[in-house]
Design a protein around this motif. Structure first.
Motif, PDB file in Angstrom:
ATOM      1  N   UNK A   1       6.944  33.977 -25.211  1.00  0.00           N
ATOM      2  CA  UNK A   1       5.843  33.175 -25.730  1.00  0.00           C
ATOM      3  C   UNK A   1       5.942  31.727 -25.276  1.00  0.00           C
ATOM      4  N   UNK A   2       7.192  31.268 -25.082  1.00  0.00           N
ATOM      5  CA  UNK A   2       7.377  29.887 -24.643  1.00  0.00           C
ATOM      6  C   UNK A   2       7.317  29.780 -23.121  1.00  0.00           C
ATOM      7  N   UNK A   3       7.086  30.893 -22.456  1.00  0.00           N
ATOM      8  CA  UNK A   3       6.934  30.858 -21.011  1.00  0.00           C
ATOM      9  C   UNK A   3       8.243  30.816 -20.245  1.00  0.00           C
ATOM     10  N   UNK A   4       9.359  31.146 -20.908  1.00  0.00           N
ATOM     11  CA  UNK A   4      10.653  31.126 -20.221  1.00  0.00           C
ATOM     12  C   UNK A   4      10.915  32.515 -19.654  1.00  0.00           C
ATOM     13  N   UNK A   5      10.286  32.790 -18.539  1.00  0.00           N
ATOM     14  CA  UNK A   5      10.275  34.156 -18.044  1.00  0.00           C
ATOM     15  C   UNK A   5      11.648  34.664 -17.626  1.00  0.00           C
TER      16      UNK A   5
ATOM     17  N   UNK B   1       8.743  30.494 -14.216  1.00  0.00           N
ATOM     18  CA  UNK B   1      10.116  30.960 -14.365  1.00  0.00           C
ATOM     19  C   UNK B   1      10.854  30.232 -15.481  1.00  0.00           C
ATOM     20  N   UNK B   2      10.665  28.919 -15.534  1.00  0.00           N
ATOM     21  CA  UNK B   2      11.475  28.132 -16.463  1.00  0.00           C
ATOM     22  C   UNK B   2      10.720  27.652 -17.689  1.00  0.00           C
ATOM     23  N   UNK B   3       9.429  27.784 -17.672  1.00  0.00           N
ATOM     24  CA  UNK B   3       8.672  27.395 -18.846  1.00  0.00           C
ATOM     25  C   UNK B   3       8.214  25.950 -18.823  1.00  0.00           C
TER      26      UNK B   3
ATOM     27  N   UNK C   1       7.917  21.773 -16.735  1.00  0.00           N
ATOM     28  CA  UNK C   1       6.661  21.099 -16.469  1.00  0.00           C
ATOM     29  C   UNK C   1       6.735  19.635 -16.901  1.00  0.00           C
ATOM     30  N   UNK C   2       7.444  19.410 -18.004  1.00  0.00           N
ATOM     31  CA  UNK C   2       7.498  18.059 -18.548  1.00  0.00           C
ATOM     32  C   UNK C   2       8.057  17.073 -17.544  1.00  0.00           C
TER      33      UNK C   2
ATOM     34  N   UNK D   1      -2.675  30.355 -19.008  1.00  0.00           N
ATOM     35  CA  UNK D   1      -2.347  31.037 -20.254  1.00  0.00           C
ATOM     36  C   UNK D   1      -1.812  30.033 -21.270  1.00  0.00           C
ATOM     37  N   UNK D   2      -1.803  30.445 -22.524  1.00  0.00           N
ATOM     38  CA  UNK D   2      -1.349  29.543 -23.582  1.00  0.00           C
ATOM     39  C   UNK D   2       0.093  29.091 -23.363  1.00  0.00           C
ATOM     40  N   UNK D   3       0.909  29.928 -22.750  1.00  0.00           N
ATOM     41  CA  UNK D   3       2.298  29.502 -22.543  1.00  0.00           C
ATOM     42  C   UNK D   3       2.474  28.702 -21.252  1.00  0.00           C
ATOM     43  N   UNK D   4       1.375  28.320 -20.638  1.00  0.00           N
ATOM     44  CA  UNK D   4       1.442  27.431 -19.494  1.00  0.00           C
ATOM     45  C   UNK D   4       1.389  28.145 -18.158  1.00  0.00           C
TER      46      UNK D   4
END
Ligand code: MN
Length: 737
Positions: A186-190, A352-354, A358-359, A319-322
């Motif tokens: 959900x947090x995009x940390x694939x 891959x890293x969420x 991105x930040x 997507x919502x998780x970025x």
């Protein structure tokens, strides 16, 4: 027992610390920050100096490893590194939160407090587990770094799970699958999600894991060869264009292959070749990213035929998780569908890293998609009065499968799969609501029934008793529930219509003095090429079978066929007593799209308002699906020359129908019921087909634009007269473009 070389251990600990620092590429490294990190390290070393892990190694290696995962694999900065180093001190040693707050700051104390609170979240007692789950979600809304560090902690524990007792291993593995892997997703940390799943599987099903792992290795060469062959023409063109890129094949994770094998009860051989081809572009500038991706899409689909239904544009709407990426599924030369993912280096990093990754690109960036999600979670938790078990059911649905949650006007939440439309929502509320669904309002705006919903949308269904399911609804609904209800309702309706057909046929038989012994229903079915009795009656009722033909038929050699005698033409008309223009139900012109002439969801372009019969083509828009333009549209040249790859074939079938598209502008006084009134009138009007509708209201004045397909001008006049009767309507204008 082997002697422990304490001096050597000290050296190793320091080494681990400094290599962690080197891996922390994104952390601030000014003197003050460096000193703070070192202090955290020293405090942790001192606090854990007497602790050893089950494996026998000094405990401090664990917090260092967690800090390293935070820095290297999630992309977090100095504050998180400090908290990761100290994450077990308050729980396991004499250090207090006050100590942390005094020595490092309030923020750090808050994060460590959160980390301490959420330890032991999963309990055998299901309701305690649920309460804990709620707690973990609540801490998430305080500072998301709590969850991220917790995930790093869990990942390291999973990586080193081997030295634990078997029963503990199983408990940890199951809570990892239950909670942490979905959270990571959900947090995009694939990458972390996949690794957590694989490690859990390895622990729970060691033999299954080994089997898949070794077979993946054995088949690697075959996959590689396929990928090389598949990508070589694409590579050549992209190279010629001077693009910087990388193409790689991504096989599914061991966990997902295993799950598929178990769920579908199939051997490895039937799922092993499920993989995607990923093209990662090194775009020079962020502003070029989108066009670069579409350019690559164009090259890919020049070589391989795409399945237009499977085009996913998560670049225009992430997507919502970025997650941002362009996905298409194309036919490979061996006849196999292959998913191709097209994205830039930056997008790949986020995938891959969420978001944390991105930040670093958007330093101090304002409200991101991520914040939006966190806010939704917070609202959900705060508004939720029910018990934690219900909450967990609602929420886990959203975690595990890609689901959205939308709200009724009363604030009730409904979970739907991603891609669900307004109509799916209507059926989710109640079958009858779905069946009578006339219009959908999303966040107070009227949208087409096929409008795809997003999480957080508030959805209202407008219904009318006269509304009935339409065949084309099946083209866009997503949920199984909606599909089956529509199908059964269509079938019921067909049966109703067929009854009339039966009566008509019997009458005709009587009139022509034909008995069922002369011509059997079976013979009629095969002569008119229909599959069933129901179909025969139905076709008769809708006059798609001309009963006039009966007169000229006879059974010869056991087969129904035209009589040998020549029938004068007027006999036919004698039997055709119904005037087709009056009672024949209008056959709707159908637009078919693509090489396969499929009935896809589409919109008519407002620039040229194509009508049936026009020569048309489809244009794949980024956000609004396929738009149909006239070939003669003034925008055609521009679209075709700049976006040739987004043009798709389209044509009307059954062109003989006379119907034309016209627009109406309706002005009135903004009133709660006006929209409903208008849509009701339109849908009650026989043979009028609403193509698009939009409403606007400002300063109490309501303005609506409706595009309708009418059969002739008398229909239109009738429609306008009836619309004028709707309460609040002041003026109706015809708009022709
Ligand atoms: Mn820990």
């Amino acid at each position: 027992m082997a002697e422990i070389d304490l001096e050597q251990e000290k050296q190793d600990i320091l080494k681990a610390y400094s290599s962690m620092l080197r891996a922390a590429k994104h952390a601030k490294k000014d003197a003050v920050t460096k000193k703070r990190m070192r202090k955290a390290f020293d405090v942790a070393v001192e606090a854990h100096k007497n602790d050893r892990r089950k494996s026998g190694e000094p405990y401090i290696f664990h917090p260092i490893a967690v800090a390293r995962i935070c820095a290297e694999e999630i992309g977090l900065g100095a504050t998180s590194i400090i908290c990761a180093l100290l994450h077990d001190t308050v729980e396991d040693t004499d250090i207090t939160l006050e100590d942390i707050s005094r020595d490092f700051g309030n923020k750090e104390a808050l994060i460590i407090d959160g980390l301490t609170k959420i330890s032991g979240v999963v309990d055998n007692n299901k309701s305690i587990q649920a309460e804990n789950f709620k707690k973990i979600l609540l801490t998430l809304s305080e500072d998301v770094r709590v969850i991220l560090i917790k995930l790093a902690d869990r990942l390291h524990n999973m990586r080193t799970i081997g030295s634990m007792r078997r029963d503990k291993q199983l408990k940890i593995a199951s809570e990892t699958l239950f909670l942490y892997a979905p959270l990571a997703h959900r947090l995009g940390l694939h990458s972390i999600k996949s690794e957590l799943e694989d490690l859990s599987l390895q622990c729970q099903e060691p033999e299954g894991f080994e089997e898949v792992q070794s077979k993946l290795k054995k088949t690697e060469e075959v996959r590689k060869r396929f990928i090389r062959k598949f990508s070589s023409p694409i590579k050549k063109i992209l190279d010629e264009r001077g693009m910087e890129f990388e193409i790689k094949g991504r096989s599914k994770s061991i966990h997902s292959i295993w799950k598929k094998m178990v769920k579908q009860n199939v051997p490895f051989e039937e799922v092993y070749d499920l993989f995607a081809i990923r093209i990662i572009i090194d775009s020079e500038e962020e502003m070029n990213e989108k066009s670069d991706c579409w350019q690559v899409y164009s090259v890919v689909t020049d070589f391989y035929q795409p399945n237009i239904d499977r085009l996913r544009d998560w670049i225009s709407a992430p997507k919502a998780n970025g997650y941002e990426s362009l996905h298409t599924t194309v036919m490979s030369p061996t006849g196999k569908w292959v998913e191709v993912q097209i994205r830039t280096r930056r997008m790949d990093e986020i995938a891959e890293k969420g978001f944390a990754a991105h930040w670093k690109y958007k330093e101090g960036g304002a409200a991101s998609q991520f914040d939006v999600w966190i806010n939704q979670v917070r609202e959900l938790l705060e508004s939720n009065e029910e018990n934690a078990l219900d909450l967990i059911d609602d929420f886990k649905l959203n975690l595990f499968t890609d689901e959205i949650y939308v709200f009724t006007p009363n604030g009730d939440m409904k979970s739907l799969p991603v891609g669900a439309t307004g109509l799916d929502f209507a059926f989710a509320v109640h079958t009858q609501v779905g069946v009578n669904c006339l219009g959908i309002k999303v966040n107070d705006k009227l949208v087409p029934l096929s409008h795809q919903l997003n999480s957080g949308d508030q959805v209202e269904v407008l219904t009318s008793k006269n509304q009935k399911p339409k065949e084309d609804w099946l083209n866009f609904v997503q949920t199984h529930r909606a599909k089956t209800r529509i199908k059964s309702s269509l079938k019921d309706e067909k049966r109703e219509v067929a009854k009339k057909g039966k009566v008509l046929l019997e009458k005709e038989f009587k009139k022509l003095k034909i008995s069922h012994e002369n011509i059997s229903l079976k013979e009629l079915q095969s002569y008119f090429k229909v599959k069933s009795e129901l179909e025969l009656y139905y076709q008769v009722a809708i006059e798609s079978i001309d009963l006039g033909k009966l007169k000229g038929l006879e059974v010869r050699k056991g087969v129904l066929q035209p009589k040998r005698t020549i029938i004068p033409k007027r006999v036919k008309t004698l039997f055709g007593q119904r005037k087709p223009t009056q009672t024949a139900p209008m056959k709707k012109p159908v637009l078919v799209i693509g090489d396969n002439m499929e009935k896809l969801d589409y919109k008519l372009a407002s620039c040229c308002n194509p009508i049936p019969g026009n020569e048309v083509y489809g244009f794949i828009t980024v956000t609004e699906g396929i738009k149909i333009h006239k070939t003669a549209c003034p925008n055609t040249v521009q679209l075709m020359s700049n976006y040739a790859y987004r043009i798709i074939k389209a044509s009307w079938i059954d062109e003989n129908d006379v119907a034309f598209l016209t627009g109406l502008k309706i002005i009135g006084i903004d009133d709660m019921g006006i929209v409903n009134g208008i849509t009701q009138v339109i849908s009650n009007e026989l043979s009028v087909d609403m193509r698009s509708i939009s409403f606007d209201s400002h300063d109490g004045i309501f303005e609506g634009r409706v595009m309708v397909m009418v059969q002739d001008t008398s229909h239109l006049t009738n429609l306008i007269a009836n619309l004028n009767k709707v309460k609040g309507v002041q003026k109706i204008e015809k708009i022709d473009s």
